[in-house]
Design an enzyme around this catalytic site. Structure first.
Site, mmCIF file in Angstrom:
data_model
loop_
_atom_site.group_PDB
_atom_site.id
_atom_site.type_symbol
_atom_site.label_atom_id
_atom_site.label_comp_id
_atom_site.label_asym_id
_atom_site.label_seq_id
_atom_site.Cartn_x
_atom_site.Cartn_y
_atom_site.Cartn_z
ATOM 1 N N LYS A 1 49.731 32.980 39.084
ATOM 2 C CA LYS A 1 50.063 33.850 40.218
ATOM 3 C C LYS A 1 51.542 33.736 40.596
ATOM 4 O O LYS A 1 52.170 34.725 40.994
ATOM 5 C CB LYS A 1 49.162 33.532 41.412
ATOM 6 C CG LYS A 1 47.677 33.835 41.158
ATOM 7 C CD LYS A 1 47.431 35.308 40.841
ATOM 8 C CE LYS A 1 45.963 35.670 40.786
ATOM 9 N NZ LYS A 1 45.743 37.102 40.547
ATOM 10 N N TYR B 1 45.724 28.535 37.844
ATOM 11 C CA TYR B 1 45.721 29.750 38.673
ATOM 12 C C TYR B 1 47.060 29.905 39.401
ATOM 13 O O TYR B 1 47.658 30.991 39.423
ATOM 14 C CB TYR B 1 44.564 29.642 39.674
ATOM 15 C CG TYR B 1 44.317 30.865 40.526
ATOM 16 C CD1 TYR B 1 43.687 31.987 40.005
ATOM 17 C CD2 TYR B 1 44.689 30.874 41.868
ATOM 18 C CE1 TYR B 1 43.438 33.100 40.802
ATOM 19 C CE2 TYR B 1 44.436 31.977 42.673
ATOM 20 C CZ TYR B 1 43.810 33.089 42.137
ATOM 21 O OH TYR B 1 43.565 34.189 42.925
HETATM 22 P P1 NDP Z 1 36.278 39.335 41.481
HETATM 23 O O1 NDP Z 1 35.900 38.228 40.536
HETATM 24 O O2 NDP Z 1 35.317 39.732 42.549
HETATM 25 O O3 NDP Z 1 36.671 40.643 40.653
HETATM 26 C C1 NDP Z 1 37.539 40.576 39.564
HETATM 27 C C2 NDP Z 1 37.155 41.648 38.574
HETATM 28 O O4 NDP Z 1 38.008 41.512 37.415
HETATM 29 C C3 NDP Z 1 35.713 41.491 38.090
HETATM 30 O O5 NDP Z 1 35.070 42.741 38.044
HETATM 31 C C4 NDP Z 1 35.910 40.914 36.701
HETATM 32 O O6 NDP Z 1 34.850 41.176 35.808
HETATM 33 C C5 NDP Z 1 37.196 41.589 36.265
HETATM 34 N N1 NDP Z 1 37.799 40.918 35.111
HETATM 35 C C6 NDP Z 1 37.762 39.591 34.802
HETATM 36 N N2 NDP Z 1 38.386 39.365 33.636
HETATM 37 C C7 NDP Z 1 38.831 40.576 33.189
HETATM 38 C C8 NDP Z 1 39.511 40.999 32.009
HETATM 39 N N3 NDP Z 1 39.882 40.131 31.067
HETATM 40 N N4 NDP Z 1 39.803 42.322 31.863
HETATM 41 C C9 NDP Z 1 39.409 43.220 32.808
HETATM 42 N N5 NDP Z 1 38.748 42.879 33.914
HETATM 43 C C10 NDP Z 1 38.451 41.568 34.120
HETATM 44 O O7 NDP Z 1 37.671 38.884 42.112
HETATM 45 P P2 NDP Z 1 38.360 39.297 43.498
HETATM 46 O O8 NDP Z 1 38.060 40.699 43.827
HETATM 47 O O9 NDP Z 1 38.116 38.234 44.481
HETATM 48 O O10 NDP Z 1 39.895 39.150 43.079
HETATM 49 C C11 NDP Z 1 40.686 40.258 42.640
HETATM 50 C C12 NDP Z 1 42.119 39.770 42.486
HETATM 51 O O11 NDP Z 1 42.584 39.237 43.721
HETATM 52 C C13 NDP Z 1 42.278 38.658 41.449
HETATM 53 O O12 NDP Z 1 43.485 38.833 40.742
HETATM 54 C C14 NDP Z 1 42.354 37.415 42.308
HETATM 55 O O13 NDP Z 1 43.045 36.374 41.658
HETATM 56 C C15 NDP Z 1 43.096 37.935 43.512
HETATM 57 N N6 NDP Z 1 42.918 37.133 44.701
HETATM 58 C C16 NDP Z 1 41.680 36.997 45.272
HETATM 59 C C17 NDP Z 1 41.547 36.215 46.416
HETATM 60 C C18 NDP Z 1 40.241 36.038 47.082
HETATM 61 O O14 NDP Z 1 40.208 35.288 48.075
HETATM 62 N N7 NDP Z 1 39.168 36.673 46.654
HETATM 63 C C19 NDP Z 1 42.698 35.535 47.019
HETATM 64 C C20 NDP Z 1 43.931 35.754 46.338
HETATM 65 C C21 NDP Z 1 44.028 36.542 45.226
HETATM 66 P P3 NDP Z 1 33.561 40.154 35.801
HETATM 67 O O15 NDP Z 1 32.801 40.511 37.029
HETATM 68 O O16 NDP Z 1 32.810 40.460 34.571
HETATM 69 O O17 NDP Z 1 34.154 38.768 35.803
#
Ligand code: NDP
Length: 246
Positions: free
Chosen positions: A158, A154
């Protein structure tokens, strides 16, 4: 409204931080395209956007597959005529210590988090270059800056996003396209719900603002980087972590 008449594509926009960005942008006047692997939840979020009076499209698109991404961009263009904002938000975790991390978990995280950003940016920037305008916001993480035991895959993805953002910012600047990153800290979503209570309280102890982040904290930074207020900012990473990584 800050995004009146704009069209924004949010990857991983069905839930969590992506959904919050989509709803905030719609509230600021943008029409929204959501791409996600979760078809039903993406469609439900699109309905919420329509209820705000904006146009919305939802796509069952896997960001790791360039052909799917290209087809999606063409449909957005046919329907909305332009793509002004791309938020590369889709991301996953597959945590493990290095010696226990499988090759499959390394490849999967790099494919979604980094190759996905490459695929969507490449396809959208072709359109933005013709338009001679655009805003690209890539969701990184403070883990990409600090590193974290158990998250080598990860962190690499990032950190890669942050340097990718600087490179494309240099490439696209002459066409009036801004590219920036947002690096969230610990934000309350399904991704972080997986952590144990002990892991959560250990993190809280290191956050000077003394609270966990919420998706809107990240969405607000994305809005700033997607609207004219940030016109002279490119290649930067805004850290949204309550002071955790300073
Ligand atoms: P979530 O898992 O809640 O949401 C991510 C979404 O992306 C889900 O709907 C997921 O679908 C979708 N997804 C996964 N794989 C794919 C793919 N191959 N193509 C298209 N869509 C896809 O994550 P967060 O909202 O927490 O995170 C969003 C972003 O923020 C990410 O990039 C994460 O790394 C980053 N982030 C989050 C942090 C946190 O504390 N939450 C901290 C730092 C960064 P499905 O539900 O089916 O998996």
């Amino acid at each position: 409204m800050k995004l009146e008449g704009k069209v924004a594509l949010i990857t991983g926009g069905a839930r969590g931080i992506g959904r919050e960005i989509a709803l905030l942008f719609a509230g600021e006047g943008a029409d929204i395209a959501i791409c996600d692997v979760n078809k039903e939840v993406a469609a439900a979020t699109a309905k919420e956007i329509e209820a705000l009076g904006r146009r919305a499209l939802s796509f069952e698109t896997d960001v790791t597959v360039f052909k799917q991404v290209e087809e999606m961009m063409n449909i957005i263009l046919d329907n909305f005529k332009h793509i002004d904002i791309l938020v590369n938000n889709a991301g996953i975790t597959r945590d493990n210590l290095l010696l226990r991390m499988s090759e499959e978990d390394w490849d999967k995280v790099l494919a979604v988090n980094l190759k996905g950003v490459f695929n969507c940016t490449k396809a959208a920037s072709r359109i933005m270059i013709k338009q001679r305008s655009g805003k690209i916001v890539n969701i990184a993480s403070i883990i990409g800056i600090m590193g974290n035991a158990g998250q080598a895959n990860y962190a690499a993805s990032k950190g890669g996003i942050i340097s990718f953002t600087k490179s494309i910012a240099r490439e696209l600047a002459s066409r009036s396209i801004n590219a920036n990153a947002v690096a969230p800290g610990f934000i309350q979503t399904a991704m972080t719900d997986k952590l144990t209570p002990e892991q959560k309280s250990a993190m809280l102890a290191n956050i000077p603002l003394n609270r966990l982040g919420v998706p809107l904290d990240v969405a607000n930074a994305c809005l700033f980087l997607s609207c004219p207020d940030s016109g002279y900012i490119t290649g930067q990473t805004i850290v949204v972590d309550g002071g955790m990584s300073m």
